[in-house]
Write a protein that holds these residues in place. Structure first.
Motif, PDB file in Angstrom:
ATOM      1  N   ASP A 111       0.829  -1.220   0.000  1.00 51.96           N
ATOM      2  CA  ASP A 111       0.000   0.000   0.000  1.00 51.96           C
ATOM      3  C   ASP A 111       0.862   1.268   0.000  1.00 51.96           C
ATOM      4  O   ASP A 111       0.505   2.273  -0.620  1.00 51.96           O
ATOM      5  N   ASP A 114       1.671   1.729  -3.545  1.00 54.56           N
ATOM      6  CA  ASP A 114       0.526   2.283  -4.299  1.00 54.56           C
ATOM      7  C   ASP A 114       0.455   3.790  -4.101  1.00 54.56           C
ATOM      8  O   ASP A 114       0.155   4.545  -5.026  1.00 54.56           O
ATOM      9  N   LYS A 115       0.739   4.211  -2.857  1.00 55.46           N
ATOM     10  CA  LYS A 115       0.701   5.645  -2.557  1.00 55.46           C
ATOM     11  C   LYS A 115       1.750   6.399  -3.380  1.00 55.46           C
ATOM     12  O   LYS A 115       1.478   7.463  -3.937  1.00 55.46           O
ATOM     13  N   LYS A 117       2.886   5.533  -6.186  1.00 53.89           N
ATOM     14  CA  LYS A 117       2.412   5.569  -7.581  1.00 53.89           C
ATOM     15  C   LYS A 117       1.351   6.652  -7.750  1.00 53.89           C
ATOM     16  O   LYS A 117       1.384   7.422  -8.709  1.00 53.89           O
ATOM     17  N   ASP A 118       0.410   6.709  -6.766  1.00 53.94           N
ATOM     18  CA  ASP A 118      -0.649   7.739  -6.828  1.00 53.94           C
ATOM     19  C   ASP A 118      -0.043   9.138  -6.826  1.00 53.94           C
ATOM     20  O   ASP A 118      -0.602  10.069  -7.405  1.00 53.94           O
ATOM     21  N   GLU A 495      -3.915 -10.053  -9.951  1.00 54.12           N
ATOM     22  CA  GLU A 495      -4.778  -9.214  -9.110  1.00 54.12           C
ATOM     23  C   GLU A 495      -5.695 -10.024  -8.204  1.00 54.12           C
ATOM     24  O   GLU A 495      -6.765  -9.561  -7.812  1.00 54.12           O
ATOM     25  N   LYS A 498      -6.448  -8.300  -4.771  1.00 53.87           N
ATOM     26  CA  LYS A 498      -6.561  -6.829  -4.769  1.00 53.87           C
ATOM     27  C   LYS A 498      -7.834  -6.437  -4.040  1.00 53.87           C
ATOM     28  O   LYS A 498      -8.885  -6.979  -4.352  1.00 53.87           O
TER      29      LYS A 498
END
Ligand SMILES: Nc1ncnc2c1ncn2[C@@H]1O[C@H](COP(=O)(O)OP(=O)(O)O)[C@@H](O)[C@H]1O
Ligand SMILES: O=P(O)(O)OC[C@H](O)CO
Length: 498
Positions: A111, A114-115, A117-118, A495, A498
Motif C-alpha cells: 500500500d 501504491d501511494k 504511484k498515486d 490481481e 486486490k
C-alpha cells in the motif's frame, strides 16, 4: 603464494554459506551451510532474525577454516555476496536490531508503494534509480520500520539508528562495529540511490522520511572496505569484495561482455544481462541495476527478477508433501510425458518482472479428474522455465540483443529436466558451468581483484569452464502452444487479492 585462500560469504534467502577457495589450485577447499528460520507473521509477510543470520554466518566461516585445517593467517581476503533488498535497522550503540529483517519477498509495503504511484513518482523513481515501484525494494521497508516500531522515527532523526542491507549488517558485525558500508550494487536495490549520479538521492530520502545519516557509506564492489576485528577469526582479514548475490553471480559467470547473460535458479530466478557503461531505457518493465563498480569503472545490467522459482519446489516438499527432496522433483517429473495440460503459477508473493503484480497469488490451472501428483510436480518445474522465458522475451525487446546462450547457476540448475525444458522453451543453448557455486565464486573474484590476486577481468574470464550444455529440441509448434497456455494461466492469477 602464501596467502592463497579466499573466503566467500554467500548469505542467501534460506541459508548462510561460507566457501573457502584455494585460488592456487582453483578448487573449493571447504563449504558450510546453515539454514535459518523463515518467519511469516501474516500472509504475504516475510522476516528473518538478523542475529540468527549473523551468528549462523560467523559459525560457518569458522567451520570452513577449522575443517580445512588451514591457519587463518593464510586467508588473503573475504568476499561477500548477499540476498539483496532485505533490510535491517539497528541501534548504533548496542548493535542490536530494533526489528526483524524485512525480507525482499515481503509484501507488507504494497500500500505504501501504491501511494507512491498515486503521487506520480513512477517516472522519477525509474529515471533516478532504474527501478519500478514495488514492495520488493528496500526503501519502503525502512520507511515501514521507522513508522511502526515505537520511537524509531525520533531515534533515527537523533542519529541513534543505522540501516542497511544484509551486506552492511554483516560487515558492521565482522568489523566489530567499525565499518558501516554497502557497495554500489546493493545500494542500487534500495529505491533510494541514484544509479547515474552514484549517490543517495535526497529527494527520495525526504519523500520516504529516511534520514541520510542512518544509511551506509557506499563503496566499490572490489577494494578494501574494512578489516575483520581480531576477535572474530583471530587475525585481521580484509573484506575486499562486496556485491548483491545476483551481481556476484553475473561476475562469477564471467558475463563481462555486453549482451552476455545468466540466470540463477535459487529461491527466485534472477536473469541479468550485461548492458555496459550506460543504463538502457526499459519499455517492458525490466529494471536497470548496477552490475559492479570496480575502480572508476561502472557497469550496468538489465534485470528481470522472478520472485518464486526454487521456492515452488520447497512448497511441493514442505507444504504439499508431494516430494521428500528437491532432487526427487526431477525423478517424478520424468515419469510423465507432459503436465497433462495443467499449469502451476507460483505467485505466492505476487509476480515480479515483467508483470509487477503485488496482488497476484498462486494457482493451479487446468486440473481434470486425471491430474496426478507427477503432473503437478512437473508443472511446478516448468513454471520456473516459463517465468524465465517471460523475462527473456522482453529483455530482447528492451536491449535489442538476441541472446545466443544462457549461462545458468543456483541450486535448482542441478535439475537437468528443468535445464533441458528451459533450453526447449527458450530455443537457445543453456550452459551449466563446472562450478555452480557461482555466487560465491563471483564474490571471491571481486575480493581477489580488490586485493591484488588477479589483475584484470580477462584473467578471470579464462577460468570459466563448462560442465554441460543443454541444446533445444522442441518443435516451434509445441513451444508456442505450451507458452500460450502459460500466458493464459498467468492472467488468471493476476490481481487475485486486490
Ligand atoms: N534438484 C533440484 N530441483 C529443483 N529445485 C532444486 C533442486 N535443488 C535445489 N532446488 C531449489 O533450489 C533452491 C536452493 O538453491 P540456492 O541457490 O541455495 O537458493 P537461495 O540462495 O535462494 O537460498 C531451493 O529453493 C530448492 O528448492
Ligand atoms: O537468496 P537468493 O539467491 O534467492 O537471492 C535473492 C535475491 O538477491 C533477491 O533480490
Amino acid at each position: 603464494m602464501d596467502k592463497k585462500y579466499i573466503i566467500s560469504i554467500d548469505q542467501g534467502t534460506t541459508s548462510s554459506r561460507a566457501v573457502l577457495f584455494d585460488m592456487k589450485s582453483k578448487s573449493i577447499k571447504a563449504v558450510k551451510n546453515k539454514q535459518f528460520r523463515q518467519i511469516y507473521p501474516y500472509p504475504g509477510w516475510v522476516e528473518h532474525d538478523p542475529e540468527e543470520i549473523w551468528h549462523g554466518q560467523l559459525e560457518v566461516i569458522r567451520d570452513v577454516i577449522a575443517e580445512s585445517g588451514i591457519d587463518a593467517s593464510y586467508i588473503s581476503c573475504i568476499g561477500i555476496a548477499n540476498q539483496r533488498e532485505t533490510v535491517v535497522v539497528w541501534d548504533k550503540s548496542t548493535g542490536k536490531p530494533i526489528y526483524n529483517a524485512i525480507v525482499w519477498q515481503c509484501r507488507r509495503t504494497a500500500d505504501l508503494c501504491d501511494k507512491l504511484k498515486d503521487e506520480g513518482l513512477d517516472q522519477i523513481i525509474k529515471k533516478k534509480t532504474g527501478l519500478v515501484i514495488d514492495a520488493y525494494f528496500s526503501g519502503t521497508k525502512i520507511k515501514w520500520i521507522l513508522e511502526n516500531v515505537p520511537g524509531a522515527k525520533e531515534r533515527a532523526n537523533k542519529g541513534e539508528l543505522l540501516a542497511g542491507t544484509i551486506d552492511s549488517w554483516l560487515i558492521w558485525n565482522l568489523t566489530g562495529g567499525k565499518a558501516h558500508v554497502t557497495d554500489y550494487t546493493n545500494a542500487s536495490r534500495t529505491m533510494l540511490f541514484n544509479i547515474t549520479r552514484l549517490e543517495w538521492d535526497e529527494e527520495l530520502l525526504q519523500h520516504m522520511g529516511i534520514p541520510r545519516a542512518m544509511l551506509p557509506h557506499v563503496v566499490s564492489s572490489s577494494g578494501i572496505a574494512g578489516y575483520t576485528s581480531e576477535e572474530m577469526l583471530g587475525v585481521k582479514i580484509p573484506i575486499s569484495g562486496i556485491a548483491g548475490d545476483q551481481q556476484a553471480a553475473l561476475f562469477g559467470q564471467a558475463c563481462f561482455e555486453v549482451g552476455t547473460a545468466k540466470n540463477t535458479y535459487g529461491t527466485g530466478c534472477f536473469i541479468l544481462m550485461n548492458i555496459g557503461k550506460e543504463p538502457v531505457k526499459s519499455e517492458h518493465n525490466l529494471i536497470n541495476t548496477i552490475a559492479w563498480v570496480i575502480g572508476d569503472e561502472v557497469e550496468y545490467a538489465l534485470e528481470g527478477s522472478v520472485f518464486n522459482a526454487g521456492s515452488a519446489i520447497q512448497w511441493l516438499r514442505d507444504e504439499m508433501r508431494l516430494i521428500k527432496t528437491a532432487h526427487e522433483s526431477q525423478i517424478e517429473a520424468e515419469k510423465v510425458e507432459s503436465t497433462g495440460g495443467i499449469y502451476v503459477v507460483p505467485a505466492f508473493t505476487g509476480l515480479g518482472a515483467p508483470y509487477w503484480d503485488m496482488y497476484a497469488r498462486g494457482i493451479i490451472a487446468g486440473i481434470t479428474r486425471g491430474t496426478r501428483r507427477e503432473h503437478i510436480i512437473r508443472a511446478a518445474l516448468e513454471s520456473i522455465a516459463y517465468q524465465s522465458m517471460d523475462v527473456l522475451r522482453v529483455m530482447k525487446l528492451d536491449s535489442g540483443i538476441e541472446l545466443k546462450e544462457l549461462r545458468v547457476d543456483g541450486g535448482a540448475c542441478a535439475n537437468s529436466f528443468l535445464m533441458q525444458f528451459q533450453a526447449d522453451i527458450l530455443n537457445i543453448n543453456v550452459k551449466r558451468p563446472r562450478i555452480i557455486e557461482t555466487t560465491a565464486l563471483g564474490a571471491a573474484y571481486l575480493a581477489g581483484l580488490g586485493s591484488g590476486l588477479w589483475n584484470s577481468k580477462d584473467e578471470i574470464q579464462r577460468e570459466w569452464a563448462l560442465d554441460k550444455i543443454f541444446i533445444p529440441c522442441m518443435s516451434d509448434e509445441m513451444r508456442n502452444e505450451k507458452y500460450m497456455g502459460w500466458k493464459k494461466a498467468v492472467e488468471r492469477s493476476m490481481e487475485w487479492c486486490k
